[in-house]
Design a protein around this motif. Structure first.
Motif, PDB file in Angstrom:
ATOM      1  N   PRO A  58       0.829  -1.209   0.000  1.00  0.00           N
ATOM      2  CA  PRO A  58       0.000   0.000   0.000  1.00  0.00           C
ATOM      3  C   PRO A  58       0.861   1.255   0.000  1.00  0.00           C
ATOM      4  CG  PRO A  58       0.201  -0.824   2.219  1.00  0.00           C
ATOM      5  CD  PRO A  58       0.996  -1.770   1.347  1.00  0.00           C
ATOM      6  N   GLY A  59       0.190   2.417  -0.074  1.00  0.00           N
ATOM      7  CA  GLY A  59       0.867   3.694   0.125  1.00  0.00           C
ATOM      8  C   GLY A  59       1.693   4.190  -1.032  1.00  0.00           C
ATOM      9  N   LEU A  60       1.461   3.691  -2.239  1.00  0.00           N
ATOM     10  CA  LEU A  60       2.172   4.220  -3.400  1.00  0.00           C
ATOM     11  C   LEU A  60       1.483   5.499  -3.877  1.00  0.00           C
ATOM     12  CD1 LEU A  60       2.854   0.922  -5.372  1.00  0.00           C
ATOM     13  CD2 LEU A  60       4.368   2.124  -3.790  1.00  0.00           C
ATOM     14  N   PRO A  61       2.184   6.361  -4.617  1.00  0.00           N
ATOM     15  CA  PRO A  61       1.580   7.631  -5.036  1.00  0.00           C
ATOM     16  C   PRO A  61       0.347   7.429  -5.906  1.00  0.00           C
ATOM     17  CG  PRO A  61       3.962   7.687  -5.332  1.00  0.00           C
ATOM     18  CD  PRO A  61       3.597   6.270  -5.011  1.00  0.00           C
ATOM     19  N   GLN A  62      -0.606   8.326  -5.736  1.00  0.00           N
ATOM     20  CA  GLN A  62      -1.813   8.297  -6.552  1.00  0.00           C
ATOM     21  C   GLN A  62      -1.454   8.600  -8.009  1.00  0.00           C
ATOM     22  OE1 GLN A  62      -4.799   7.612  -5.354  1.00  0.00           O
ATOM     23  NE2 GLN A  62      -6.123   8.072  -7.075  1.00  0.00           N
ATOM     24  N   GLY A  63      -2.113   7.913  -8.920  1.00  0.00           N
ATOM     25  CA  GLY A  63      -1.938   8.227 -10.336  1.00  0.00           C
ATOM     26  C   GLY A  63      -0.759   7.573 -10.998  1.00  0.00           C
ATOM     27  N   LEU A  64      -0.179   6.546 -10.390  1.00  0.00           N
ATOM     28  CA  LEU A  64       0.924   5.844 -11.056  1.00  0.00           C
ATOM     29  C   LEU A  64       0.435   5.205 -12.355  1.00  0.00           C
ATOM     30  CD1 LEU A  64       2.882   3.976  -8.239  1.00  0.00           C
ATOM     31  CD2 LEU A  64       3.582   5.994  -9.504  1.00  0.00           C
ATOM     32  N   SER A  65       1.332   5.138 -13.320  1.00  0.00           N
ATOM     33  CA  SER A  65       1.007   4.510 -14.601  1.00  0.00           C
ATOM     34  C   SER A  65       1.667   3.145 -14.685  1.00  0.00           C
ATOM     35  CB  SER A  65       1.498   5.387 -15.761  1.00  0.00           C
ATOM     36  OG  SER A  65       1.392   4.704 -16.984  1.00  0.00           O
ATOM     37  N   THR A  66       0.950   2.186 -15.283  1.00  0.00           N
ATOM     38  CA  THR A  66       1.525   0.849 -15.449  1.00  0.00           C
ATOM     39  C   THR A  66       2.531   0.788 -16.578  1.00  0.00           C
ATOM     40  OG1 THR A  66      -0.313   0.246 -16.893  1.00  0.00           O
ATOM     41  CG2 THR A  66      -0.537  -0.268 -14.551  1.00  0.00           C
ATOM     42  N   GLN A  67       2.586   1.824 -17.413  1.00  0.00           N
ATOM     43  CA  GLN A  67       3.506   1.784 -18.557  1.00  0.00           C
ATOM     44  C   GLN A  67       4.950   1.644 -18.113  1.00  0.00           C
ATOM     45  OE1 GLN A  67       2.723   5.241 -20.924  1.00  0.00           O
ATOM     46  NE2 GLN A  67       0.802   4.450 -21.750  1.00  0.00           N
ATOM     47  N   GLY A  68       5.318   2.317 -17.049  1.00  0.00           N
ATOM     48  CA  GLY A  68       6.700   2.228 -16.571  1.00  0.00           C
ATOM     49  C   GLY A  68       6.849   1.382 -15.329  1.00  0.00           C
ATOM     50  N   LEU A  69       5.791   0.636 -14.944  1.00  0.00           N
ATOM     51  CA  LEU A  69       5.832  -0.181 -13.729  1.00  0.00           C
ATOM     52  C   LEU A  69       6.552  -1.492 -14.000  1.00  0.00           C
ATOM     53  CD1 LEU A  69       4.971  -0.823 -10.814  1.00  0.00           C
ATOM     54  CD2 LEU A  69       2.803  -1.657 -11.745  1.00  0.00           C
ATOM     55  N   ARG A  70       7.549  -1.775 -13.187  1.00  0.00           N
ATOM     56  CA  ARG A  70       8.283  -3.037 -13.281  1.00  0.00           C
ATOM     57  C   ARG A  70       8.502  -3.584 -11.869  1.00  0.00           C
ATOM     58  NH1 ARG A  70       6.806  -1.994 -17.516  1.00  0.00           N
ATOM     59  NH2 ARG A  70       7.883  -1.992 -19.536  1.00  0.00           N
ATOM     60  N   VAL A  71       8.249  -4.900 -11.700  1.00  0.00           N
ATOM     61  CA  VAL A  71       8.476  -5.581 -10.423  1.00  0.00           C
ATOM     62  C   VAL A  71       9.509  -6.672 -10.675  1.00  0.00           C
ATOM     63  CG1 VAL A  71       7.434  -6.851  -8.508  1.00  0.00           C
ATOM     64  CG2 VAL A  71       6.105  -5.105  -9.727  1.00  0.00           C
ATOM     65  N   ASP A 209      -5.518   2.815   3.746  1.00  0.00           N
ATOM     66  CA  ASP A 209      -5.475   4.202   3.331  1.00  0.00           C
ATOM     67  C   ASP A 209      -6.618   4.502   2.384  1.00  0.00           C
ATOM     68  OD1 ASP A 209      -3.238   4.666   4.799  1.00  0.00           O
ATOM     69  OD2 ASP A 209      -1.860   4.190   3.159  1.00  0.00           O
ATOM     70  N   GLU A 210      -7.187   5.707   2.529  1.00  0.00           N
ATOM     71  CA  GLU A 210      -8.294   6.102   1.667  1.00  0.00           C
ATOM     72  C   GLU A 210      -7.808   6.604   0.312  1.00  0.00           C
ATOM     73  OE1 GLU A 210     -11.430   5.708   2.185  1.00  0.00           O
ATOM     74  OE2 GLU A 210     -11.137   4.789   4.133  1.00  0.00           O
ATOM     75  N   ALA A 211      -6.555   6.996   0.225  1.00  0.00           N
ATOM     76  CA  ALA A 211      -6.044   7.532  -1.036  1.00  0.00           C
ATOM     77  C   ALA A 211      -4.711   6.871  -1.347  1.00  0.00           C
ATOM     78  CB  ALA A 211      -5.883   9.043  -0.949  1.00  0.00           C
ATOM     79  N   GLY A 212      -4.306   6.957  -2.591  1.00  0.00           N
ATOM     80  CA  GLY A 212      -3.046   6.385  -2.997  1.00  0.00           C
ATOM     81  C   GLY A 212      -3.259   5.133  -3.824  1.00  0.00           C
ATOM     82  N   ALA A 213      -2.151   4.580  -4.274  1.00  0.00           N
ATOM     83  CA  ALA A 213      -2.196   3.377  -5.105  1.00  0.00           C
ATOM     84  C   ALA A 213      -1.754   2.177  -4.278  1.00  0.00           C
ATOM     85  CB  ALA A 213      -1.300   3.554  -6.326  1.00  0.00           C
ATOM     86  N   VAL A 214      -2.317   1.018  -4.602  1.00  0.00           N
ATOM     87  CA  VAL A 214      -1.989  -0.229  -3.916  1.00  0.00           C
ATOM     88  C   VAL A 214      -1.547  -1.251  -4.959  1.00  0.00           C
ATOM     89  CG1 VAL A 214      -2.823  -2.084  -2.445  1.00  0.00           C
ATOM     90  CG2 VAL A 214      -3.646   0.252  -2.097  1.00  0.00           C
ATOM     91  N   LEU A 215      -0.377  -1.804  -4.746  1.00  0.00           N
ATOM     92  CA  LEU A 215       0.169  -2.799  -5.667  1.00  0.00           C
ATOM     93  C   LEU A 215       0.005  -4.185  -5.051  1.00  0.00           C
ATOM     94  CD1 LEU A 215       1.812  -3.284  -8.304  1.00  0.00           C
ATOM     95  CD2 LEU A 215       3.865  -3.228  -6.864  1.00  0.00           C
TER      96      LEU A 215
END
Length: 547
Positions: A58-71, A209-215
């Motif tokens: 949890p707790g990642l920034p709001q509005g992240l894009s998957t285009q540059g997301l790498r795990v 959290d009510e806001a933010g991104a969750v991976l």
């Protein structure tokens, strides 16, 4: 309502069900800042058993894009399906996590402290009440004894002294107990505040959290143990630019010391705390390949069709002009800014120590290093424009790297002079910059006296003659090499003849391809004055007007 963005990759898993679900925070470990965006690498460290698991971050920034997301997982582990959701956690967090257990224990400890302090304060208040009862009894006893009477005044005085002493002692005991109770109350207030903070900390860990991104992603590991997973995202609202302090030292061996720094800004929505910083001139958001080329189709038509096609062509031309005018009107307010073109070359700087860059920072300055160059110094004079000369310095980029364009604060012999701009400078390239005014190198440009009260101009029907006098006076305390620049008329018409005479003769003519621009090189000792005379005549045929 959730917005689910799903990334999938093939993974071979032996067990069909999840062994465990883990919730863990991702700490920013490294940041690479490009012009306009940043690549942010966060790390999640877990101690997991062998098998297949679901990991929630949890707790990642709001509005992240998957285009540059790498795990990315290390050897011996595989990443399966990756899901990026917004606004809330998809499942209830793990309430047995060590941080939640510790937070709950702290709440329980503080609650017990408050219960004990309440009991202690109640006991103190009972002591105060007992003392008040004692004082009431003593006062009633004094009244009863006084009503029965005493045999002598001495007995009455002794009774009064005894009762007074007892009442005083009781009141002192009551006062001390009250002070002890008030101190316990104040200490209890601190415990109440600590309990409130502890409950908030527990709620923050146990409540999504009510806001933010969750991976959320699946993880398969072969061997139990601690594992570190890298999560890399592309985030906007970050930038950097170089900044220079350029310190010129004149004298017998002029030197230029260049202190390099960078100015960083970021508004990603989160602080970057204790991160490894890399700065890059690569532009991942821009064109990555050359533009295309298409063949040009040309046609011919019979001459007798020209008249028929002419009105159509004129109509298209009018329409084209109208569209062009509209476009100019619509986009004229858009600022035009120069962009440095590195032609695909990339410069990367790895900052030597970890740094912290707060969210919303606009001008964090970080020092880089110092470069030292040999310099050539001279005075440059333009009498037609200026009343004084200016100090100039030329230097070659003797470093092995590209110097990026950026703002420069310039100094000369320890005196700050103002701001300038360093252009893009490749390794081995030379440039020159101004380093402030020389107020004691004075310049004048005059037109000598002319006949009939005019100033040096003789005209006929088809001829104009002018004379200009340029003067440089050295009132400084040192000798100066001076480059003086001026301009005279020139012609591109055969019928307009221009004749120029300079005394002394110019060192260079048509400087840098600019026709009519002249330069003189001179050495001007202390106290000397140099005078240059320019005579030029323009002649043209009858019936024309000089413009």
């Amino acid at each position: 309502m959730f917005r689910h963005l799903l990334l999938t990759s093939a993974i071979a898993l032996a067990a069909p069900a999840f062994a465990d679900t883990f919730t863990a925070d991702a700490d920013v470990d490294a940041v690479t800042i490009y012009p306009g965006l940043a690549a942010v690498t966060r790390q999640v460290t877990l101690n997991v058993p062998a098998g297949r698991h679901e990991i929630i971050v949890p707790g990642l920034p709001q509005g992240l894009s998957t285009q540059g997301l790498r795990v990315a997982a290390p050897q011996g582990a595989q990443i399966g399906a990756v899901n990026l959701a917004f606004d809330r956690l998809p499942v209830t967090p793990d309430m047995s996590a060590p941080e939640i257990v510790a937070a709950r224990a702290e709440v329980e400890r503080l609650e017990e402290v408050l219960r004990e302090s309440a009991a202690r304060i109640a006991e103190i208040r009972l002591r105060v009440a007992a003392v008040e009862e004692q004082i009431t009894f003593l006062q009633s006893l004094a009244k009863a004894q006084g009503g029965e009477g005493f045999g002598s005044a001495a007995d009455l005085a002794a009774l009064a002294r005894m009762l007074g002493a007892e009442v005083l002692s009781a009141r002192q005991a009551a006062f001390a107990a009250e002070q002890e109770a008030q101190a316990a109350d104040r200490a209890r207030a601190d415990d109440i505040e600590a309990l409130r903070d502890a409950k908030q900390a527990l709620a923050a860990l146990a409540t999504p959290d009510e806001a933010g991104a969750v991976l959320t992603f699946t993880l398969a590991v072969e061997v139990a143990g601690e594992i570190t997973i890298d999560i890399t995202t592309q985030e906007g609202f970050a930038n950097w630019q170089p900044l220079y302090d350029m310190r010129l030292t004149t004298g017998d061996a002029p030197r230029l010391d260049v202190d390099r720094a960078v100015v960083i800004s970021q508004a990603s929505g989160q602080d970057w705390t204790d991160v490894q910083l890399t700065l890059s001139t690569a532009r991942p958001g821009e064109q990555t390949g050359p533009s295309g080329v298409w063949p040009i189709l040309r046609r011919i038509v019979p001459e007798d069709e020209i008249g028929r096609l002419m009105p159509l062509a004129e109509g298209l031309a009018v329409e084209s002009r109208a569209f062009s005018d509209m476009a100019v009107e619509e986009f004229a307010a858009e600022p035009m800014t120069a962009q440095a073109d590195f032609s695909g070359a990339t410069v990367t700087y790895v900052y030597p120590s970890r740094v912290t860059i707060r969210d919303g920072v606009e001008d964090l300055r970080l020092p880089l290093d110092r470069l030292d160059f040999d310099a050539d110094v001279w005075a440059e004079a333009v009498p037609s424009r200026d009343s004084i000369a200016y100090r100039m310095a030329a230097f070659t980029n003797a470093s092995d790297e590209l110097l990026l364009p950026g703002q420069a604060l310039v100094y000369a012999d320890g005196t700050m002079l103002g701001f300038s701009h360093l252009p893009l400078l490749a390794a081995g390239a030379e440039t020159q910059m101004g380093f402030g005014p020389l107020d004691a190198l004075r310049l004048t440009r005059t037109m000598p006296e002319r006949m009939e009260g005019d100033r040096g101009v003789f005209t006929t029907t088809n001829e104009l003659r002018e004379r200009a006098t340029l003067t440089v006076e050295n009132l400084t305390g040192q000798n100066w090499d001076v480059l003086l620049r001026d301009a005279v008329p020139y012609s591109e018409q055969e019928d307009l003849d221009v004749e120029v005479n300079a005394s002394p003769a110019a060192t260079r003519q048509d400087v840098e391809g600019q026709r009519g621009v002249l330069e003189w090189d001179m050495t001007l000792p202390v106290g000397d004055t140099e005078v240059i005379t320019l005579d030029y005549t323009l002649s043209w045929p009858e019936g024309y007007v000089l413009r």
